[in-house]
Structures are given as C-alpha cells and as structure tokens.
Write a protein that holds these residues in place. Sequence first.
Motif, PDB file in Angstrom:
ATOM      1  N   LEU A  79       5.427  -4.828   1.990  1.00 39.21           N
ATOM      2  CA  LEU A  79       4.371  -5.169   0.914  1.00 39.21           C
ATOM      3  C   LEU A  79       4.388  -4.338  -0.197  1.00 39.21           C
ATOM      4  CD1 LEU A  79       1.446  -5.621   3.492  1.00 39.21           C
ATOM      5  CD2 LEU A  79       2.346  -7.329   2.036  1.00 39.21           C
ATOM      6  N   THR A  84       3.740  -8.051  -3.055  1.00 35.92           N
ATOM      7  CA  THR A  84       3.175  -9.182  -2.865  1.00 35.92           C
ATOM      8  C   THR A  84       1.826  -9.089  -2.287  1.00 35.92           C
ATOM      9  OG1 THR A  84       3.000 -11.173  -1.460  1.00 35.92           O
ATOM     10  CG2 THR A  84       4.564  -9.643  -0.592  1.00 35.92           C
ATOM     11  N   LYS A  85       0.541  -9.823  -2.545  1.00 34.04           N
ATOM     12  CA  LYS A  85      -0.488  -9.603  -1.866  1.00 34.04           C
ATOM     13  C   LYS A  85      -0.520 -10.409  -0.359  1.00 34.04           C
ATOM     14  CE  LYS A  85      -2.481  -7.285  -5.313  1.00 34.04           C
ATOM     15  NZ  LYS A  85      -3.168  -7.892  -6.259  1.00 34.04           N
ATOM     16  N   ARG A  86       0.469 -11.062  -0.217  1.00 29.55           N
ATOM     17  CA  ARG A  86       0.588 -11.992   0.941  1.00 29.55           C
ATOM     18  C   ARG A  86       0.692 -11.044   2.292  1.00 29.55           C
ATOM     19  NH1 ARG A  86       1.148 -16.664  -1.737  1.00 29.55           N
ATOM     20  NH2 ARG A  86      -0.719 -16.912  -2.825  1.00 29.55           N
ATOM     21  N   LEU A  87       0.079 -11.131   3.340  1.00 35.90           N
ATOM     22  CA  LEU A  87       0.480 -10.159   4.797  1.00 35.90           C
ATOM     23  C   LEU A  87       1.231 -11.171   5.611  1.00 35.90           C
ATOM     24  CD1 LEU A  87      -3.265  -9.060   5.149  1.00 35.90           C
ATOM     25  CD2 LEU A  87      -1.213  -7.792   3.760  1.00 35.90           C
ATOM     26  N   GLY A 161      -5.554  -2.239   2.503  1.00 37.51           N
ATOM     27  CA  GLY A 161      -5.485  -2.241   1.228  1.00 37.51           C
ATOM     28  C   GLY A 161      -5.168  -0.675   0.584  1.00 37.51           C
ATOM     29  N   MET A 164      -1.960  -0.213  -1.768  1.00 31.00           N
ATOM     30  CA  MET A 164      -2.261  -0.146  -3.272  1.00 31.00           C
ATOM     31  C   MET A 164      -2.700   1.237  -3.534  1.00 31.00           C
ATOM     32  SD  MET A 164      -1.681  -3.509  -2.981  1.00 31.00           S
ATOM     33  CE  MET A 164      -2.392  -4.374  -4.452  1.00 31.00           C
ATOM     34  N   LEU A 190      -9.827  -3.869  -2.188  1.00 26.11           N
ATOM     35  CA  LEU A 190      -8.253  -4.319  -2.265  1.00 26.11           C
ATOM     36  C   LEU A 190      -7.775  -5.071  -0.990  1.00 26.11           C
ATOM     37  CD1 LEU A 190      -6.898  -1.249  -4.212  1.00 26.11           C
ATOM     38  CD2 LEU A 190      -6.701  -3.527  -5.078  1.00 26.11           C
ATOM     39  N   GLU A 193      -9.270  -8.544  -0.945  1.00 25.25           N
ATOM     40  CA  GLU A 193      -8.564  -9.372  -1.494  1.00 25.25           C
ATOM     41  C   GLU A 193      -7.338  -9.857  -0.931  1.00 25.25           C
ATOM     42  OE1 GLU A 193      -8.569  -7.867  -5.292  1.00 25.25           O
ATOM     43  OE2 GLU A 193     -10.697  -7.887  -5.497  1.00 25.25           O
ATOM     44  N   MET A 194      -6.552  -8.879  -0.131  1.00 21.20           N
ATOM     45  CA  MET A 194      -5.243  -9.237   0.310  1.00 21.20           C
ATOM     46  C   MET A 194      -5.528 -10.082   1.581  1.00 21.20           C
ATOM     47  SD  MET A 194      -3.385  -5.730   0.081  1.00 21.20           S
ATOM     48  CE  MET A 194      -1.886  -6.156   0.789  1.00 21.20           C
ATOM     49  N   ASP A 197      -6.684 -13.811   0.514  1.00 23.61           N
ATOM     50  CA  ASP A 197      -5.740 -14.441  -0.015  1.00 23.61           C
ATOM     51  C   ASP A 197      -4.299 -14.852   0.786  1.00 23.61           C
ATOM     52  OD1 ASP A 197      -7.309 -14.313  -2.187  1.00 23.61           O
ATOM     53  OD2 ASP A 197      -5.985 -12.762  -3.434  1.00 23.61           O
ATOM     54  N   THR A 198      -4.614 -14.348   2.053  1.00 24.73           N
ATOM     55  CA  THR A 198      -3.641 -14.506   3.062  1.00 24.73           C
ATOM     56  C   THR A 198      -3.631 -15.658   3.817  1.00 24.73           C
ATOM     57  OG1 THR A 198      -2.623 -12.266   3.105  1.00 24.73           O
ATOM     58  CG2 THR A 198      -2.024 -13.695   4.796  1.00 24.73           C
TER      59      THR A 198
END
Length: 340
Positions: A79, A84-87, A161, A164, A190, A193-194, A197-198
């Motif tokens: 990551l 990318t923010k996608r897990l 998070g 980050m 953070l 949000e991750m 958004d996954t």
Amino acid sequence: MNNSNEQYIGKQLAANLFNHSGVFVLPAMTLLSGEHIRLISQHKILLEPHDVLQVDNAAFYQLAVDDCTAAMESIFDQLRYTKTKRLPMIELRNEVIPFIQQVSEKNDFYGILAALQSKDDYTYRHNVAVGIISTLLGKWLKLKPDELSMLTIAATLHDIGKIMIPAEILTKPGPLSEEEYALMKKHTTLGYEMIRDTVGTTHMQALVALQHHERMDGSGYPFGVLGHRITDFSKIVAVADIFHAMTSDRFYRTAAPLYEVLRQMDDNVYGKLDPYICSVFINKLMQSMIGNEVLLTDGRIGKIIMILAHDPLRPLVNIDDDFIDLSRHRQLGIVRVIPQ
C-alpha cells in the motif's frame, strides 16, 4: 478447486513438493496457507495425510502469527509503495484471516499470548494480535459466526491508517511531541476512509478504524464521542488494542505483567472502556489462571482455586489448609500470578 486439500491449511509440508511432471512447487516445512493450497490445487496435486506434519500448538501459534505478521507487513508495504488507498482484501482473506480464525479456535490464551509477544515488529504483529484477541473476545461475548468473521477483519485492519503516518513517528522511542501526536491521531480517520473506499468491506469495519481510540466518557479521539455513539465492534477492539499494547514490549517501554494489566484495565473501565465487555474479558482471563500460584501482598504463596464472578481479580486462594476469599479480605491482594 479441490476442497479436500483445504483440510491441510495450517499444517506443515513434510517434504519438498513436486507436481506430476516433477516441477518443484513448495519447499519442505512450508506452513500451508489458503494461497499455498490454491497453488497446490492448480498443479492438480491431491495432498495425502502423510504429506503433512501435525504441528504442536505452541509451534503452530508461533508459525501462524509469524506468517500473518509477515503478510501484514507485505500488505502495508504494498500500500505504501503503490500509494493506492484500496486494500488488498483477497490477500487479507486468504493469507491472514484463516490463520487468525484457526488460532482463535484453540482458545488457549496463554499459548497464544506467547506467540503474540512482539519480536521487533510490533507495528505489524499488533494488527494480528488485536485480530486474534478481538476474535476470542467476540466468541466470549457470543457473537454469531458471520458477525465474528466481520469483527476479525475489522480488528485486523483497525490500524491500517498508520501506513499514511511517517515511520519515524510510529517507531519513535520516546513520547511524541504535540505536533507528532496530532499527526498520529489521524490514522483513525485515514483508516476509516481507506476501508470505506475499498470494495468488499462494510461500514461497520470502517467505523472500527475510526473509533477504536474513542472512550466511553468522551475522552478519546478523533471526535471525543460518548459511549452510546461508539459501535460494539469498536468497543471490543478498543479492549483488545489496549490489552495487547500493555502486555507488549514497545519501542519506549517494557510490558507489564498480565495480572497488573488486568488490574489497570479494571480500574480504567469506569468511564473509559465498556464495562460489560471488559468484565467478560477479565473474567475469562482470570478463569484461565485457575490452578496457577500467586504471590500475595503478605509474602505468602497460594494457589487460585476459584474465580468469583462478582470480583474476578480477587479469587479464592488456597494456602496449605487455608482457603482465603480475597474478595472478603480486602487488606490482602495479589502481587502477581506465577506462570505455570
């Protein structure tokens, strides 16, 4: 895929594994994960009982926790690297979650705790530890199986998070400055949000990342909400998170002994942690100490005979022919529990 191979997850390969054309597939002593089983099945290999070794519990915990920790580290690195923010949920579901569930099924708290003791990879091991402890706690709280597997994932991702947050803040040997602490606290929003958004995660799991530092009395962060606004999953993970942090050697302090940690958690519960979740946790851990010897404040050594539901930290103790109910003899206390 042939499911009969799946029964071998968590076992070790006895010898180097080759496919029917003699192509090398996996080395001896590999601890088989879901990923390995898929690879083996792709090669059209059917494992037989003699292909694997039964690992004894202590070795299994150590291998499983070490493997999960390495997998978490590679997920974090991936990551960080791809920004990318996608897990990578598939990887998590195949490489980490089955082992966490298998370890939790053993219900052997002390054995498991030994494997969770941080080597020098606290940041990654802590995620696995909180996953395992939360799963055990969820079981003790009688969650349904589907809730339990949602909780396991939420707990394992609670600190995601932190990827980050600059590494020098995460591994700083001393206390953080105000600016650093403000930045560190951002791992909650953070992470939220991750996960949000996954694809393949739930809002409940995102909320655990957001809320695991919130406290019942509103003294937590990021929003300082009161207890009734905190979800049950977040309350469970908060207890597991604090417990593992207190029982681990960290960059800036050494682990406290188990009994001392439970006592501090019990003191802290009024106001900070959910009292019911905490009492179930303390009760279960004390139950697992029945038969252990304890050093009392007057210097005598006794044996824990029975845990009293109304006051689990002050059990019934046997010394020679005496039975002492510590909940009645308030002047006496336990200094420490002696591990068996």
